[in-house]
Scaffold this active site. Structure first.
Site, PDB file in Angstrom:
ATOM      1  N   HIS A  50       2.231  23.017  40.517  1.00 14.97           N
ATOM      2  CA  HIS A  50       3.269  22.659  41.481  1.00 14.97           C
ATOM      3  C   HIS A  50       3.628  23.885  42.320  1.00 14.97           C
ATOM      4  O   HIS A  50       4.548  24.633  41.969  1.00 14.97           O
ATOM      5  CB  HIS A  50       4.511  22.146  40.750  1.00 14.97           C
ATOM      6  N   HIS A 281       4.160  19.259  46.382  1.00 14.71           N
ATOM      7  CA  HIS A 281       4.905  19.223  45.111  1.00 14.71           C
ATOM      8  C   HIS A 281       4.019  19.467  43.901  1.00 14.71           C
ATOM      9  O   HIS A 281       4.286  20.379  43.118  1.00 14.71           O
ATOM     10  CB  HIS A 281       5.621  17.879  44.950  1.00 14.71           C
ATOM     11  N   GLU A 428      26.166  11.632  24.470  1.00 12.84           N
ATOM     12  CA  GLU A 428      25.249  11.983  23.377  1.00 12.84           C
ATOM     13  C   GLU A 428      24.073  12.831  23.845  1.00 12.84           C
ATOM     14  O   GLU A 428      23.678  13.792  23.175  1.00 12.84           O
ATOM     15  CB  GLU A 428      24.729  10.713  22.694  1.00 12.84           C
ATOM     16  N   HIS A 478      26.600   5.971   9.799  1.00 11.76           N
ATOM     17  CA  HIS A 478      26.440   4.526   9.999  1.00 11.76           C
ATOM     18  C   HIS A 478      24.948   4.205  10.121  1.00 11.76           C
ATOM     19  O   HIS A 478      24.469   3.739  11.145  1.00 11.76           O
ATOM     20  CB  HIS A 478      27.232   4.055  11.220  1.00 11.76           C
ATOM     21  N   HIS A 490      24.822  -2.019  16.763  1.00 13.27           N
ATOM     22  CA  HIS A 490      25.173  -0.738  16.160  1.00 13.27           C
ATOM     23  C   HIS A 490      24.418  -0.460  14.859  1.00 13.27           C
ATOM     24  O   HIS A 490      24.581   0.619  14.286  1.00 13.27           O
ATOM     25  CB  HIS A 490      26.681  -0.676  15.899  1.00 13.27           C
TER      26      HIS A 490
END
Length: 680
Positions: A50, A281, A428, A478, A490
């Protein structure tokens, strides 16, 4: 009234470039042209790469490395250096050219010639560990941006601990349109603005080009307004005007907010026919365009050669920070914190850091508590946090569920970085990448928590931690249908298999408090990669009889928890919450005259590293039954072709967890029936 930057932004790239090149080349412009020449030559020799971004950002990088960046090429690991992150990692030749030109050992012209070749230090995208001045692995866009946020946060936290005399540096980032379009940059930028990380500056390569063409094809954001809203200071400049670049960098150094500088550049600057187009690019320019670019730039040196006067100027730039480093070394030598600072920088834990864990393990063996392993994890932290001052952690807005906070930690806040606990918010992905940046910065050990199902949001950063061998710890609670009523959105099913598929990631799923304490000890003792703790929401009984005589049995990855009474006819292999279930099934089988053993398998990766003889002795030659409230993908490795898996075959459901285990057939009775069905 339009600013100069707005005026140049409106001009066509070709006209802008030719106007800029019409002026006599200054010494600094020729230094930037050295970067352009090396980028063209290396990409052409590799027949891939690149060139466009290095050529477009060469002026910005030249001003940064010659006037502003605090570094000493003779010691690229100087702890109080400024950090430079090339978030737009596809433009790696920009970084390699800078390291070569500034005189970094190990980045000679041979490495530049071997760009993108096997065993060279100059990989297609920068790889941490290939050269000591490569601060992080980048290429997946936006990851470096978020790493840099973590580095800037680590600097502030360490400065609060040791003072400005030992910790007082900045983090500089070059990012492109792609980095800022990726969702992770939105998360990380919001977080950095909230904490007012004023020593962070992002240099945005604002060239309006993406792989498909102009960025207007897919994006019409006002980037500066977006960052204004995040609480950043923003500026737009001509990215080829050295005076404007220097002024913007100086402004950033005085800002009380993180800073974004939009540098309006021409991608492939210097290439007369391809500059300003997507054609520069991700492909070599080709011999004809390179020859034309050399002529337009007035660059007469042969490929991979730098004229002596330019080479000297670059070498001087590489030595510019030597005096600052020597002054810092004197301050370190006189500091009362020297021993502790050097210990944490070397990533060596305190000598007695395990003592609290060992005491907790002995107590658990005596008391035999029935608690969730997420609660056991919190008790582990209660022992570890006082023992390891550099241990810091946080959660993605699930502190009360992950149980990742213990009382002595204190909260990190804007303006007060003396705490050790970070509220990452519902971010997250940025959390995981910032954790990587904090670990890469050095001086801290980092953990972060969320639900296991949300590891999907984090996966690219977890993968990069494994690739970079960074010892971060992910606390995933969990961990199964055992979370109950929140239902299939979940309840993780495929997530353990997905995490176990990542090379160099250790995934721990402990069965009780004793194993949880052991797994935390293993995660923190590990220096060559990340760890993931998969922890239950529901309470689990203590399954271990005794603390193992002082031995960390989980360190083997798997072990015989209960041997068969008689010659084995079945081996029940389980992890986490299903180990207790396996023990119940064993009791029934033994009563029915079928000797069965139970193997606890908390960490597949450690078990796979054991001697084959130990593995064979542990698993045995009898019928093997795997039990896990998750997908069975990968279990054939331990069960063989004739084994049986008792677990999930699809998504979960919403109900109390006890009913879910019955509904999905993950019960001691189901295990017993499976054994009978095969042995009948």
């Amino acid at each position: 009234m339009a600013s100069h930057a707005d005026t140049i932004a409106a001009a066509s790239p070709a006209l802008r470039m030719r106007d800029l090149l019409a002026a006599p080349a200054t010494a600094e412009r020729r230094m930037a042209d050295a970067i352009r020449a090396l980028a063209m030559d290396a990409v052409e020799a590799a027949k891939s790469g690149h060139p466009g971004m290095p050529m477009g950002m060469a002026d910005v990088a030249t001003v940064l490395f010659t006037r502003t960046l605090r570094y000493d090429a003779s010691d690229p690991k100087w702890p109080d250096r400024d950090r430079f992150v090339l978030s737009a990692g596809h433009g790696s030749m920009l970084l390699y050219a800078l390291l070569h030109l500034t005189g970094h050992a190990g980045m000679d012209i041979g490495q530049i010639r071997n760009f993108r070749q096997l065993h060279s230090r100059t990989a297609g995208h920068p790889e941490y560990g290939e050269h000591p001045a490569i601060e992080t692995t980048t290429g997946p866009l936006g990851q470096g941006f978020a790493n840099a946020v973590g580095m800037a946060l680590a600097e502030r936290m360490l400065a609060a601990r040791y003072g400005k005399s030992l910790v007082d540096h900045r983090t500089w980032v070059i990012a492109g349109d792609g980095c800022l379009q990726e969702g992770i940059s939105h998360e990380a930028a919001s977080f950095a603005g909230h904490l007012k990380l004023s020593k962070l500056c992002v240099l945005f390569d604002d060239n309006s080009i993406s792989i498909d063409g102009g960025t207007e094809l897919s994006c019409s954001d006002d980037v500066l307004k977006r960052f204004d809203a995040y609480g950043w200071a923003t500026r737009r400049i001509d990215g080829h005007d050295h005076a404007a670049i220097a002024a913007a960098l100086s402004h950033a150094a005085r800002s009380k907010k993180p800073t974004l500088i939009a540098c309006r550049t021409v991608i492939g600057f210097g290439a007369p026919n391809k500059a300003g187009t997507a054609g520069t690019h991700g492909a070599p320019l080709g011999p004809e365009e390179i020859a034309a670019a050399r002529a337009l730039l007035g660059w007469t040196a042969p490929p991979f050669e730098i004229p002596d006067d330019i080479a000297r100027r670059w070498a001087d730039a590489g030595r510019r920070g030597a005096g600052q480093r020597l002054a810092w070394l004197k301050r370190l030598s006189a500091s009362r914190d020297r021993a502790e600072f050097e210990r944490t920088q070397s990533a060596r834990l305190p000598d007695d850091w395990r003592a609290g864990l060992d005491a907790a393990r002995e107590k658990a063996a005596a008391d035999r508590p029935k608690i969730a392993t997420r609660q056991a994890s919190q008790r582990a932290l209660e022992a570890l946090v006082p023992a390891i001052p550099e241990l810091v952690g946080g959660s993605a807005d699930l502190t009360g569920s992950n149980l990742t906070l213990v009382k002595p930690m204190g909260i990190v806040r804007a303006g007060d970085f003396s705490g050790r606990y970070i509220h990452f918010g519902i971010r997250e992905h940025a959390m995981a990448a910032a954790m990587n940046g904090m670990a890469l910065h050095g001086g801290l050990r980092v953990y972060g928590g969320t639900f296991l199902v949300f590891s999907d949001y984090m996966r690219p950063a977890v993968r990069l931690a494994a690739l970079m061998r960074q010892p971060v710890v992910h606390v995933f609670t969990h961990d199964s249908i055992g979370l109950g009523e929140d239902g299939p959105t979940h309840q993780p099913v495929e997530h353990l298999a997905a995490l176990r598929a990542i090379p160099n990631l250790h995934v721990y799923r402990p069965a009780d408090m004793i194993e949880t304490l052991e797994c935390w000890a293993l995660a923190l003792a590990r220096a060559d990669g990340p760890s993931a703790l998969a922890l239950s929401r529901q309470a689990l009984p203590t399954v271990r009889n005794g603390a193992g005589g002082g031995e960390n049995l989980s360190a083997r990855g798997g072990y015989v928890l209960a041997e068969a009474e008689g010659t084995r006819r079945a081996t029940l292999i389980a992890s986490g919450s299903e180990v207790a279930l396996a023990l119940d099934a064993r009791t029934t089988l033994q009563a029915q005259g079928i000797p069965a053993a139970v193997v606890s398998l908390p960490c597949w990766e450690l078990f796979s590293a054991q001697d084959p003889i130990y593995q064979a002795q542990t698993l045995g030659a009898a019928l093997r039954i795997g039990i896990e409230a998750a997908s069975g993908f990968g279990w054939e490795r331990w069960l063989g072709m004739s084994g049986i898996f008792v677990g999930m075959t699809g998504f979960g459901a919403s109900a109390p967890y006890e009913k879910l285990y019955q509904h999905f057939g993950i019960t001691a009775e189901a295990v017993v029936a499976a054994v009978h069905g095969r042995l009948a």
